[in-house]
Scaffold this motif. Structure first.
Motif, PDB file in Angstrom:
ATOM      1  N   LYS A 135       0.736  -1.201  -0.118  1.00  0.00           N
ATOM      2  CA  LYS A 135       0.019  -0.122  -0.176  1.00  0.00           C
ATOM      3  C   LYS A 135       0.919   1.264  -0.021  1.00  0.00           C
ATOM      4  O   LYS A 135       0.385   2.316  -0.717  1.00  0.00           O
ATOM      5  CB  LYS A 135      -0.764   0.040   1.075  1.00  0.00           C
ATOM      6  CG  LYS A 135      -1.945  -0.971   1.071  1.00  0.00           C
ATOM      7  CD  LYS A 135      -3.015  -0.923   2.461  1.00  0.00           C
ATOM      8  CE  LYS A 135      -4.014  -2.160   2.180  1.00  0.00           C
ATOM      9  NZ  LYS A 135      -4.876  -2.133   3.470  1.00  0.00           N
ATOM     10  N   LYS A 136       2.021   1.293   0.805  1.00  0.00           N
ATOM     11  CA  LYS A 136       2.818   2.345   0.678  1.00  0.00           C
ATOM     12  C   LYS A 136       3.740   2.474  -0.440  1.00  0.00           C
ATOM     13  O   LYS A 136       3.797   3.525  -0.823  1.00  0.00           O
ATOM     14  CB  LYS A 136       3.837   2.255   2.017  1.00  0.00           C
ATOM     15  CG  LYS A 136       4.360   3.605   2.036  1.00  0.00           C
ATOM     16  CD  LYS A 136       5.419   3.433   3.685  1.00  0.00           C
ATOM     17  CE  LYS A 136       5.889   4.464   3.709  1.00  0.00           C
ATOM     18  NZ  LYS A 136       6.748   4.700   5.139  1.00  0.00           N
ATOM     19  N   THR A 137       4.571   1.343  -1.032  1.00  0.00           N
ATOM     20  CA  THR A 137       5.417   1.459  -1.996  1.00  0.00           C
ATOM     21  C   THR A 137       4.810   1.556  -3.453  1.00  0.00           C
ATOM     22  O   THR A 137       5.060   1.922  -4.446  1.00  0.00           O
ATOM     23  CB  THR A 137       6.611   0.777  -1.844  1.00  0.00           C
ATOM     24  OG1 THR A 137       5.849  -0.458  -1.927  1.00  0.00           O
ATOM     25  CG2 THR A 137       7.218   0.995  -0.434  1.00  0.00           C
ATOM     26  N   GLY A 138       3.610   0.647  -3.385  1.00  0.00           N
ATOM     27  CA  GLY A 138       3.236   0.311  -4.797  1.00  0.00           C
ATOM     28  C   GLY A 138       3.904  -0.899  -5.241  1.00  0.00           C
ATOM     29  O   GLY A 138       3.200  -1.529  -6.532  1.00  0.00           O
ATOM     30  N   ASN A 139       4.786  -1.592  -4.713  1.00  0.00           N
ATOM     31  CA  ASN A 139       5.466  -2.680  -5.219  1.00  0.00           C
ATOM     32  C   ASN A 139       4.660  -3.871  -5.264  1.00  0.00           C
ATOM     33  O   ASN A 139       3.781  -4.028  -4.590  1.00  0.00           O
ATOM     34  CB  ASN A 139       6.873  -2.939  -4.510  1.00  0.00           C
ATOM     35  CG  ASN A 139       7.718  -1.820  -4.696  1.00  0.00           C
ATOM     36  OD1 ASN A 139       7.827  -0.994  -5.674  1.00  0.00           O
ATOM     37  ND2 ASN A 139       8.904  -1.663  -3.673  1.00  0.00           N
ATOM     38  N   LEU A 140       4.680  -4.773  -6.103  1.00  0.00           N
ATOM     39  CA  LEU A 140       4.095  -5.794  -6.312  1.00  0.00           C
ATOM     40  C   LEU A 140       4.830  -7.330  -5.803  1.00  0.00           C
ATOM     41  O   LEU A 140       6.000  -7.360  -5.966  1.00  0.00           O
ATOM     42  CB  LEU A 140       3.669  -6.398  -7.822  1.00  0.00           C
ATOM     43  CG  LEU A 140       2.805  -5.239  -8.406  1.00  0.00           C
ATOM     44  CD1 LEU A 140       2.368  -5.487  -9.916  1.00  0.00           C
ATOM     45  CD2 LEU A 140       1.527  -5.123  -7.719  1.00  0.00           C
ATOM     46  N   TYR A 141       4.071  -8.163  -5.096  1.00  0.00           N
ATOM     47  CA  TYR A 141       4.686  -9.261  -4.521  1.00  0.00           C
ATOM     48  C   TYR A 141       3.906 -10.417  -4.744  1.00  0.00           C
ATOM     49  O   TYR A 141       2.519 -10.226  -4.949  1.00  0.00           O
ATOM     50  CB  TYR A 141       4.788  -9.019  -3.004  1.00  0.00           C
ATOM     51  CG  TYR A 141       5.611  -7.998  -2.618  1.00  0.00           C
ATOM     52  CD1 TYR A 141       7.206  -8.259  -2.448  1.00  0.00           C
ATOM     53  CD2 TYR A 141       5.287  -6.620  -2.658  1.00  0.00           C
ATOM     54  CE1 TYR A 141       8.007  -7.346  -2.181  1.00  0.00           C
ATOM     55  CE2 TYR A 141       6.205  -5.651  -2.273  1.00  0.00           C
ATOM     56  CZ  TYR A 141       7.660  -6.128  -2.059  1.00  0.00           C
ATOM     57  OH  TYR A 141       8.452  -5.028  -1.881  1.00  0.00           O
ATOM     58  N   LEU A 142       4.342 -11.570  -4.782  1.00  0.00           N
ATOM     59  CA  LEU A 142       3.677 -12.938  -5.162  1.00  0.00           C
ATOM     60  C   LEU A 142       3.564 -13.713  -3.811  1.00  0.00           C
ATOM     61  O   LEU A 142       4.628 -14.111  -3.326  1.00  0.00           O
ATOM     62  CB  LEU A 142       4.438 -13.683  -6.119  1.00  0.00           C
ATOM     63  CG  LEU A 142       3.730 -14.694  -6.692  1.00  0.00           C
ATOM     64  CD1 LEU A 142       2.414 -15.005  -7.485  1.00  0.00           C
ATOM     65  CD2 LEU A 142       4.636 -15.709  -7.876  1.00  0.00           C
TER      66      LEU A 142
END
Length: 62
Positions: free
Chosen positions: A7-14
């Motif tokens: 939510k803070k960085t916008g980075n995606l994770y699986l």
């Protein structure tokens, strides 16, 4: 497998799996095992499930 956005960085994770913390202080704590999404040599992480769900939101990719 599910994809989440921080939510803070916008980075995606699986999300790779749900695991159990077996260290003495936190024995039995349920955690998510997850990795950076779309990277050649992704870092892998674990985080307690309730904290993960506070900081990440599931995304639907096309």
């Amino acid at each position: 497998m599910k994809v989440y956005r921080h939510k803070k960085t916008g980075n995606l994770y699986l999300q790779l799996d749900e695991v159990k913390n077996c260290t003495n202080a936190n024995d039995g704590q349920k955690m998510f095992f997850y990795t950076e999404y779309g990277k050649e040599n992704p870092m892998k992480f674990v985080r307690e499930i309730s904290e993960f769900l506070e900081k990440f939101e599931e995304v639907k990719l096309p």
